[in-house]
Scaffold this motif. Structure first.
Motif, PDB file in Angstrom:
ATOM      1  N   ILE A 299      41.779  30.295  38.448  1.00 28.91           N
ATOM      2  CA  ILE A 299      40.755  31.330  38.293  1.00 28.91           C
ATOM      3  C   ILE A 299      39.432  30.701  37.856  1.00 28.91           C
ATOM      4  CG2 ILE A 299      40.078  33.349  36.932  1.00 28.91           C
ATOM      5  CD1 ILE A 299      42.967  34.187  36.837  1.00 28.91           C
ATOM      6  N   THR A 300      39.488  29.739  36.938  1.00 24.51           N
ATOM      7  CA  THR A 300      38.266  29.086  36.463  1.00 24.51           C
ATOM      8  C   THR A 300      37.559  28.352  37.598  1.00 24.51           C
ATOM      9  OG1 THR A 300      39.270  28.806  34.272  1.00 24.51           O
ATOM     10  CG2 THR A 300      37.333  27.475  34.775  1.00 24.51           C
ATOM     11  N   ASP A 301      38.331  27.681  38.459  1.00 23.41           N
ATOM     12  CA  ASP A 301      37.742  26.871  39.534  1.00 23.41           C
ATOM     13  C   ASP A 301      37.281  27.708  40.719  1.00 23.41           C
ATOM     14  OD1 ASP A 301      38.214  24.638  38.035  1.00 23.41           O
ATOM     15  OD2 ASP A 301      40.131  24.157  39.002  1.00 23.41           O
ATOM     16  N   ARG A 302      38.075  28.709  41.114  1.00 23.33           N
ATOM     17  CA  ARG A 302      37.805  29.417  42.364  1.00 23.33           C
ATOM     18  C   ARG A 302      37.566  30.905  42.199  1.00 23.33           C
ATOM     19  NH1 ARG A 302      42.633  27.561  46.237  1.00 23.33           N
ATOM     20  NH2 ARG A 302      41.453  28.913  47.660  1.00 23.33           N
ATOM     21  N   GLY A 303      37.653  31.403  40.973  1.00 17.93           N
ATOM     22  CA  GLY A 303      37.471  32.831  40.739  1.00 17.93           C
ATOM     23  C   GLY A 303      36.257  33.122  39.879  1.00 17.93           C
ATOM     24  N   ILE A 304      36.359  34.215  39.123  1.00 19.41           N
ATOM     25  CA  ILE A 304      35.273  34.666  38.258  1.00 19.41           C
ATOM     26  C   ILE A 304      35.713  34.563  36.810  1.00 19.41           C
ATOM     27  CG2 ILE A 304      34.000  36.708  37.490  1.00 19.41           C
ATOM     28  CD1 ILE A 304      32.774  35.583  39.910  1.00 19.41           C
ATOM     29  N   GLY A 305      34.872  33.973  35.956  1.00 13.58           N
ATOM     30  CA  GLY A 305      35.146  33.927  34.533  1.00 13.58           C
ATOM     31  C   GLY A 305      36.062  32.775  34.147  1.00 13.58           C
ATOM     32  N   ASN A 306      36.356  32.700  32.852  1.00 17.08           N
ATOM     33  CA  ASN A 306      37.288  31.704  32.335  1.00 17.08           C
ATOM     34  C   ASN A 306      38.714  32.181  32.574  1.00 17.08           C
ATOM     35  OD1 ASN A 306      39.088  30.680  29.945  1.00 17.08           O
ATOM     36  ND2 ASN A 306      37.388  29.249  30.046  1.00 17.08           N
ATOM     37  N   GLY A 307      39.499  31.347  33.261  1.00 17.16           N
ATOM     38  CA  GLY A 307      40.829  31.778  33.685  1.00 17.16           C
ATOM     39  C   GLY A 307      41.737  32.174  32.545  1.00 17.16           C
TER      40      GLY A 307
ATOM     41  N   GLN B  36      28.693  36.669  33.435  1.00 19.58           N
ATOM     42  CA  GLN B  36      28.805  35.686  34.514  1.00 19.58           C
ATOM     43  C   GLN B  36      28.549  36.329  35.868  1.00 19.58           C
ATOM     44  OE1 GLN B  36      32.016  32.949  34.648  1.00 19.58           O
ATOM     45  NE2 GLN B  36      32.143  32.679  32.430  1.00 19.58           N
ATOM     46  N   ILE B  37      29.086  37.529  36.068  1.00 20.58           N
ATOM     47  CA  ILE B  37      28.867  38.220  37.345  1.00 20.58           C
ATOM     48  C   ILE B  37      27.388  38.536  37.527  1.00 20.58           C
ATOM     49  CG2 ILE B  37      29.340  40.350  38.618  1.00 20.58           C
ATOM     50  CD1 ILE B  37      32.123  40.357  37.411  1.00 20.58           C
ATOM     51  N   GLU B  38      26.733  39.020  36.477  1.00 18.68           N
ATOM     52  CA  GLU B  38      25.313  39.357  36.581  1.00 18.68           C
ATOM     53  C   GLU B  38      24.458  38.113  36.814  1.00 18.68           C
ATOM     54  OE1 GLU B  38      24.411  41.502  33.042  1.00 18.68           O
ATOM     55  OE2 GLU B  38      24.963  43.438  33.916  1.00 18.68           O
ATOM     56  N   SER B  39      24.816  36.989  36.180  1.00 18.44           N
ATOM     57  CA  SER B  39      24.043  35.765  36.384  1.00 18.44           C
ATOM     58  C   SER B  39      24.163  35.279  37.831  1.00 18.44           C
ATOM     59  CB  SER B  39      24.509  34.676  35.415  1.00 18.44           C
ATOM     60  OG  SER B  39      25.848  34.307  35.686  1.00 18.44           O
ATOM     61  N   GLN B  40      25.361  35.388  38.405  1.00 16.95           N
ATOM     62  CA  GLN B  40      25.525  34.976  39.807  1.00 16.95           C
ATOM     63  C   GLN B  40      24.827  35.948  40.752  1.00 16.95           C
ATOM     64  OE1 GLN B  40      29.216  33.474  41.211  1.00 16.95           O
ATOM     65  NE2 GLN B  40      29.965  32.920  39.182  1.00 16.95           N
ATOM     66  N   LEU B  41      24.801  37.227  40.386  1.00 11.74           N
ATOM     67  CA  LEU B  41      24.076  38.192  41.219  1.00 11.74           C
ATOM     68  C   LEU B  41      22.579  37.924  41.191  1.00 11.74           C
ATOM     69  CD1 LEU B  41      25.917  41.548  40.411  1.00 11.74           C
ATOM     70  CD2 LEU B  41      25.810  40.408  42.621  1.00 11.74           C
ATOM     71  N   GLN B  42      22.039  37.537  40.031  1.00 13.87           N
ATOM     72  CA  GLN B  42      20.606  37.245  39.932  1.00 13.87           C
ATOM     73  C   GLN B  42      20.228  36.023  40.755  1.00 13.87           C
ATOM     74  OE1 GLN B  42      19.662  36.917  35.786  1.00 13.87           O
ATOM     75  NE2 GLN B  42      19.737  39.117  35.418  1.00 13.87           N
TER      76      GLN B  42
END
Length: 437
Positions: free
Chosen positions: A181-189, A422-428
């Motif tokens: 999850i940490t490598d390929r997903g969202i957030g800390n696994g 993290q999601i908002e930072s990637q969206l920005q």
């Protein structure tokens, strides 16, 4: 929060990451329901239905495993061994110079410490798995269950080794899923799996409160707990986001023909600088005398005193001891995780200073003074939040699985806030509009 998730699903690469994370979560939840070899699953279900689990001793591990511990499944140990190993390595980094040097080496040193954490996780999983199997075989995993001693029908060495190996492999698999999850997903696994494990226990705990209620079929108690939970979430969000910002000014420096520095920034000191660690430390330390008393043979005065005073969550001695330990560990962890002298030296090295405070030792003393002052409300807040389940138990008879309090609400809110950020930072990064549209 919901708007951020809706926008994330409209972005192709973020949608893939979210779907990958959800797929790993499904696999993890399936693993928490697959029993290990050598366990009579029907007797386990009878004990869960008939008896109250020994929450005083195994409640924390059961919560972090999403209820898998008491069902003795392949993911019974959950991520608790990894959490324990991470905390131990973090503490040893301050004590052992070799680990401290690795931490300062950057990414290569961090990878080495991560490798050590994995090895220690497997060792702790073997130890905890052996303890769980021994507890299940003796029938002390459940209280008041008539078939508790029949959970593990076969007592041979081969079956015992197989059960321990299976749970250890399950812990390794959980660790691998978290890293995926940490490598390929969202957030800390690991944080996401911890979040899911705790959230999975909420429906059963809330329904248990409704079933045990007496007012209007339990709906009044149910609604009261929901309102208390919403208030607790708001309080935790407010305190977790609160911070003392210490202004820092960097002097201008001329290197060649270029000018560096001259900027203003700040050092954010959170009110709850220690996070959830003090609560875990205090809970683990209080479990030690209860564990010793449980496995001690015979009956003695010290064993009776421990069973009466340190295993019941509503006992005044237990409450006071738990609160004092949380406050102590909050100051202890802040002291080892934030070094004012090191921060002051780095500021002095790069030409930074706090307005009105001289660089060097006066800066370190000022940071220590501010840190001690904000740690007091943070530690008291942690102690009060951790005692919410006990207050619910004493106040209106809610069961010991009261969901909104202690480690559960702190982890749920903390992980939720971090994941949304993290999601908002990637969206920005993908949809930044700027000043002109």
């Amino acid at each position: 929060m919901l708007t951020a998730f809706a926008r994330a699903f409209k972005t192709p690469d973020l949608r893939k990451k979210l779907l990958f994370t959800l797929g790993i979560i499904v696999i993890y939840r399936l693993g928490t329901h697959i029993p290990i070899p050598g366990v009579d699953y029907s007797n386990v279900q009878k004990c869960i239905d008939q008896a109250n689990a020994n929450q005083g001793l195994f409640g924390l591990v059961n919560m972090f495993s999403g209820g898998a511990l008491l069902q003795i499944t392949i993911f019974a140990l959950g991520i608790m061994p990894y959490i324990t190993a991470s905390i131990i390595l973090q503490l040893l980094t301050v004590v052992i110079p070799r680990l401290e040097a690795l931490k300062k080496e950057g990414q290569a040193g961090t990878a080495k410490i991560t490798q050590y954490t994995r090895y220690l996780t497997i060792a702790l999983a073997i130890l905890q798995g052996t303890g769980l199997v021994a507890t299940a075989r003796t029938g002390t995993l459940f209280q008041g269950c008539s078939v508790a001693s029949e959970i593990v029908p076969e007592q041979s060495i081969f079956v015992t080794i197989t059960m321990v190996i299976t749970m250890t492999a399950g812990t390794a698999a959980v660790m691998w899923l978290g890293e995926l999850i940490t490598d390929r997903g969202i957030g800390n696994g690991m944080s996401i799996l911890m979040f899911i494990s705790i959230a999975a226990t909420f429906p059963a705990a809330l329904w248990g409160i409704k079933k045990s209620g007496d007012l209007a079929g339990g709906w009044i108690e149910f609604g009261t707990v929901i309102l208390v939970g919403l208030f607790m979430v708001g309080l935790v969000v407010f305190v977790e986001q609160a911070q003392r910002r210490i202004p820092v000014q960097y002097a201008k420096r001329m290197i060649g023909r270029r000018s560096y520095g001259g900027t203003s920034t700040y050092i954010p000191l959170k009110v709850n600088q220690a996070g959830i660690i003090p609560v875990i430390f205090a809970s683990s330390l209080l479990y030690i005398p209860a564990l010793v008393a449980q496995f001690a043979g015979g009956q003695s005065s010290w064993k009776t005193w421990i069973e009466q005073n340190l295993t019941k969550g509503d006992h005044p001695i237990y409450i006071v001891t738990y609160f004092v330990l949380i406050v102590f560990f909050a100051f202890f962890y802040v002291a080892i995780s934030f070094n004012p002298e090191e921060v002051a030296d780095n500021m002095k090295k790069y030409g930074g200073f706090i307005p009105g405070i001289r660089a060097g030792r006066p800066t370190a003393e000022y940071l220590s003074y501010v840190l001690n002052r904000i740690t007091w409300p943070g530690s008291l807040y942690l102690g009060l939040i951790a005692l919410v389940p006990t207050m619910a138990l004493v106040g209106f008879g809610a069961n010991q699985n009261f969901p909104f309090g202690g480690t559960s609400i702190l982890i749920i809110v903390g992980v939720g806030l971090e994941t949304v950020k993290q999601i908002e930072s990637q969206l920005q990064q993908r949809n930044y509009e700027g000043f002109l549209r």
